[in-house]
Design a protein around this motif. Structure first.
Motif, PDB file in Angstrom:
ATOM      1  N   ARG A 167       0.669  -1.183   0.044  1.00  8.28           N
ATOM      2  CA  ARG A 167       0.024   0.017  -0.104  1.00  8.28           C
ATOM      3  C   ARG A 167       0.951   1.217  -0.163  1.00  8.28           C
ATOM      4  O   ARG A 167       0.522   2.280   0.632  1.00  8.28           O
ATOM      5  CB  ARG A 167      -0.884  -0.053   1.227  1.00  8.28           C
ATOM      6  N   SER A 168       2.058   1.219  -0.736  1.00 12.24           N
ATOM      7  CA  SER A 168       2.972   2.258  -0.621  1.00 12.24           C
ATOM      8  C   SER A 168       2.186   3.392  -1.715  1.00 12.24           C
ATOM      9  O   SER A 168       1.426   3.309  -2.266  1.00 12.24           O
ATOM     10  CB  SER A 168       3.936   2.036  -1.487  1.00 12.24           C
ATOM     11  N   SER A 191       1.232  -5.496   5.595  1.00 15.02           N
ATOM     12  CA  SER A 191       1.874  -6.298   6.580  1.00 15.02           C
ATOM     13  C   SER A 191       0.966  -6.780   7.673  1.00 15.02           C
ATOM     14  O   SER A 191       1.233  -7.665   8.386  1.00 15.02           O
ATOM     15  CB  SER A 191       3.062  -5.463   6.948  1.00 15.02           C
ATOM     16  N   LYS A 212       9.797  -8.026  -0.977  1.00 18.69           N
ATOM     17  CA  LYS A 212      10.418  -9.528  -0.383  1.00 18.69           C
ATOM     18  C   LYS A 212      10.685 -10.465  -1.367  1.00 18.69           C
ATOM     19  O   LYS A 212       9.460 -10.845  -1.804  1.00 18.69           O
ATOM     20  CB  LYS A 212       9.472  -9.608   0.922  1.00 18.69           C
ATOM     21  N   ILE A 232      11.266  -5.718  -7.207  1.00 20.86           N
ATOM     22  CA  ILE A 232      12.604  -5.760  -7.515  1.00 20.86           C
ATOM     23  C   ILE A 232      13.550  -6.276  -6.544  1.00 20.86           C
ATOM     24  O   ILE A 232      13.648  -5.267  -5.753  1.00 20.86           O
ATOM     25  CB  ILE A 232      13.032  -4.650  -8.349  1.00 20.86           C
ATOM     26  N   THR A 268       7.873   1.103 -16.579  1.00 18.73           N
ATOM     27  CA  THR A 268       7.758   2.185 -15.770  1.00 18.73           C
ATOM     28  C   THR A 268       8.296   3.465 -16.568  1.00 18.73           C
ATOM     29  O   THR A 268       7.767   4.643 -16.765  1.00 18.73           O
ATOM     30  CB  THR A 268       8.709   2.078 -14.410  1.00 18.73           C
TER      31      THR A 268
HETATM   32  P1  NAP Z   1       7.398  -0.134   0.024  1.00 19.18           P
HETATM   33  O1  NAP Z   1       7.324   1.315   0.268  1.00 19.18           O
HETATM   34  O2  NAP Z   1       8.377  -0.768   1.003  1.00 19.18           O
HETATM   35  O3  NAP Z   1       5.977  -1.003   0.438  1.00 19.18           O
HETATM   36  C1  NAP Z   1       5.766  -2.092   0.684  1.00 19.18           C
HETATM   37  C2  NAP Z   1       4.458  -2.653   0.982  1.00 19.18           C
HETATM   38  O4  NAP Z   1       4.315  -4.035   1.078  1.00 19.18           O
HETATM   39  C3  NAP Z   1       3.885  -1.951   2.181  1.00 19.18           C
HETATM   40  O5  NAP Z   1       2.511  -1.443   2.104  1.00 19.18           O
HETATM   41  C4  NAP Z   1       4.160  -3.011   3.199  1.00 19.18           C
HETATM   42  O6  NAP Z   1       2.875  -2.975   4.257  1.00 19.18           O
HETATM   43  C5  NAP Z   1       3.698  -4.356   2.266  1.00 19.18           C
HETATM   44  N1  NAP Z   1       4.599  -5.496   3.044  1.00 19.18           N
HETATM   45  C6  NAP Z   1       5.724  -5.533   3.476  1.00 19.18           C
HETATM   46  N2  NAP Z   1       5.658  -6.696   3.917  1.00 19.18           N
HETATM   47  C7  NAP Z   1       4.695  -7.444   3.757  1.00 19.18           C
HETATM   48  C8  NAP Z   1       4.138  -8.806   4.207  1.00 19.18           C
HETATM   49  N3  NAP Z   1       5.005  -9.810   4.722  1.00 19.18           N
HETATM   50  N4  NAP Z   1       3.023  -9.080   3.847  1.00 19.18           N
HETATM   51  C9  NAP Z   1       2.149  -8.290   3.265  1.00 19.18           C
HETATM   52  N5  NAP Z   1       2.426  -6.943   3.162  1.00 19.18           N
HETATM   53  C10 NAP Z   1       3.751  -6.479   3.218  1.00 19.18           C
HETATM   54  O7  NAP Z   1       7.988  -0.420  -1.421  1.00 19.18           O
HETATM   55  P2  NAP Z   1       7.122   0.067  -2.794  1.00 19.18           P
HETATM   56  O8  NAP Z   1       8.109   1.343  -3.130  1.00 19.18           O
HETATM   57  O9  NAP Z   1       5.727  -0.156  -3.117  1.00 19.18           O
HETATM   58  O10 NAP Z   1       8.011  -1.228  -3.566  1.00 19.18           O
HETATM   59  C11 NAP Z   1       7.660  -2.521  -3.641  1.00 19.18           C
HETATM   60  C12 NAP Z   1       8.443  -3.476  -4.525  1.00 19.18           C
HETATM   61  O11 NAP Z   1       8.169  -3.057  -5.791  1.00 19.18           O
HETATM   62  C13 NAP Z   1       9.800  -3.324  -4.206  1.00 19.18           C
HETATM   63  O12 NAP Z   1      10.471  -4.454  -4.527  1.00 19.18           O
HETATM   64  C14 NAP Z   1      10.365  -2.242  -5.312  1.00 19.18           C
HETATM   65  O13 NAP Z   1      11.653  -2.366  -5.636  1.00 19.18           O
HETATM   66  C15 NAP Z   1       9.412  -2.385  -6.468  1.00 19.18           C
HETATM   67  N6  NAP Z   1       9.283  -1.464  -7.279  1.00 19.18           N
HETATM   68  C16 NAP Z   1       9.374  -1.881  -8.660  1.00 19.18           C
HETATM   69  C17 NAP Z   1       9.119  -0.901  -9.672  1.00 19.18           C
HETATM   70  C18 NAP Z   1       9.293  -1.026 -10.940  1.00 19.18           C
HETATM   71  O14 NAP Z   1       9.719  -0.427 -11.819  1.00 19.18           O
HETATM   72  N7  NAP Z   1       8.994  -2.354 -11.485  1.00 19.18           N
HETATM   73  C19 NAP Z   1       8.878   0.516  -9.203  1.00 19.18           C
HETATM   74  C20 NAP Z   1       8.653   0.680  -8.036  1.00 19.18           C
HETATM   75  C21 NAP Z   1       8.752  -0.118  -6.851  1.00 19.18           C
HETATM   76  P3  NAP Z   1       2.984  -1.837   5.221  1.00 19.18           P
HETATM   77  O15 NAP Z   1       2.221  -0.628   4.583  1.00 19.18           O
HETATM   78  O16 NAP Z   1       1.982  -2.438   6.396  1.00 19.18           O
HETATM   79  O17 NAP Z   1       4.218  -1.727   5.808  1.00 19.18           O
END
Ligand code: NAP
Length: 288
Positions: A167-168, A191, A212, A232, A268
């Motif tokens: 939910r980022s 989470s 993760k 990623i 992206t």
């Molecule tokens: P983030 O800001 O760290 O958010 C992670 C989300 O996952 C949070 O909402 C967190 O919950 C939830 N989470 C963490 N552990 C969990 C678990 N065990 N079970 C259920 N939910 C869990 O990360 P983000 O920026 O959204 O990025 C997520 C991933 O996408 C990363 O690997 C990043 O590198 C990748 N990404 C890829 C691109 C692309 O171009 N492909 C672009 C952006 C990001 P809480 O809110 O409760 O903490």
């Protein structure tokens, strides 16, 4: 069941080629160039790679790209001053500040300072609000890219159960709003979600954006589901890139799945190019 591998490289190339053609038509019609300004503060190696790839994409689609590489010691005031200058420059259509920023600079203040009309990353609160109430604005590039992957792969979204894990502000939340706009029935897990596997097993479409490695295993997935892996991560053992989904074991259960790398990642930058072209079209009042 045959699993369709959704090819992000191929679909991103399609999007970039469309942008390239429209950019050429825009130049021909107006005599102007589409221009993206990219600001990098400091020397984070991953950020340097991202910025280089963005410049390469600008060259490919025929944009002019302005590149500002500022030292790590840059003050917030200096950065805001540069953003204001670009906000007021009519020849600039998109402004992108590469995150993360050094600790003396507040990311939120920076995002708020970029004109919402040039915020091609879609991070400004005005653009997030516009998405929320279904008005025109810039949509965050990664979730916008996921919608393109689904649509261009022929995945039907309307009426489907969609579970988004994460939910980022840059992925999970805008993703949920976009899937809602496409008439999916949307659940956002995080989470604190109880029995995540049971929630995810309800989904026709799973979108994992957790950060993760291989957290989503085959027992989370309903037979025939579509799985989109935004994650990623670096595999601790092999050092290779991997997603949030345990691809080898999940893929045989899915009707379609994105690999990592080569799935969501390439979309992206393609959507960034698309947003910047859209900005130039809006500023000039052209419809190409
Ligand atoms: P983030 O800001 O760290 O958010 C992670 C989300 O996952 C949070 O909402 C967190 O919950 C939830 N989470 C963490 N552990 C969990 C678990 N065990 N079970 C259920 N939910 C869990 O990360 P983000 O920026 O959204 O990025 C997520 C991933 O996408 C990363 O690997 C990043 O590198 C990748 N990404 C890829 C691109 C692309 O171009 N492909 C672009 C952006 C990001 P809480 O809110 O409760 O903490």
């Amino acid at each position: 069941m045959e699993t369709k591998i959704i090819d992000g490289k191929e679909i991103s190339l399609m999007v970039k080629n469309e942008v390239r053609d429209k950019t050429a038509a825009f130049k021909e019609k107006t005599g102007k160039e589409v221009c993206l300004a990219v600001i990098l503060v400091g020397e984070d190696p991953a950020s340097q790679v991202y910025v280089r790839n963005k410049k390469k994409a600008c060259d490919y689609v025929g944009f002019k790209s302005l590149s500002y590489e500022l030292p790590e010691s840059t003050t917030q005031e200096e950065l805001l001053e540069l953003i204001e200058k670009l906000n007021n420059d009519d020849s600039v259509h998109g402004i992108l500040v590469q995150m993360p920023l050094p600790k003396q600079i507040d990311e939120k203040t920076v995002i708020d300072t970029i004109s919402p009309l040039k915020d091609v990353d879609g991070f400004h609160p005005m653009n997030v609000g516009a998405l929320c109430i279904g008005e025109k604005g810039f949509v965050s590039c990664t979730p916008a890219g996921v919608i393109q992957l689904l649509k261009r792969s022929g995945v039907e979204i309307a009426g489907k159960e969609c579970v988004i894990i994460g939910r980022s502000n840059i992925v999970g939340k805008p993703m949920a709003l976009l899937m809602l706009r496409e008439n999916a029935t949307v659940t956002v897990a995080h989470s604190k979600t109880k029995d995540l596997a049971e929630v995810v097993r309800r989904a026709d479409i799973v979108i994992a954006a957790i950060g993760k490695a291989k957290a989503i295993t085959a027992d989370y997935i309903k037979e025939g589901a579509v799985v989109i892996d935004v994650g990623i991560n670096r595999n601790a053992e092999t050092g290779k890139l991997c997603g949030d989904v345990d691809y080898e074991n999940v893929a045989p259960k899915c009707s379609a799945i994105t690999p990592v790398p080569g799935g969501v990642g390439p979309m992206t930058i393609a959507m960034l190019m698309n947003n910047c072209l859209e900005s130039a079209l809006r500023f000039s009042g052209e419809n190409i």
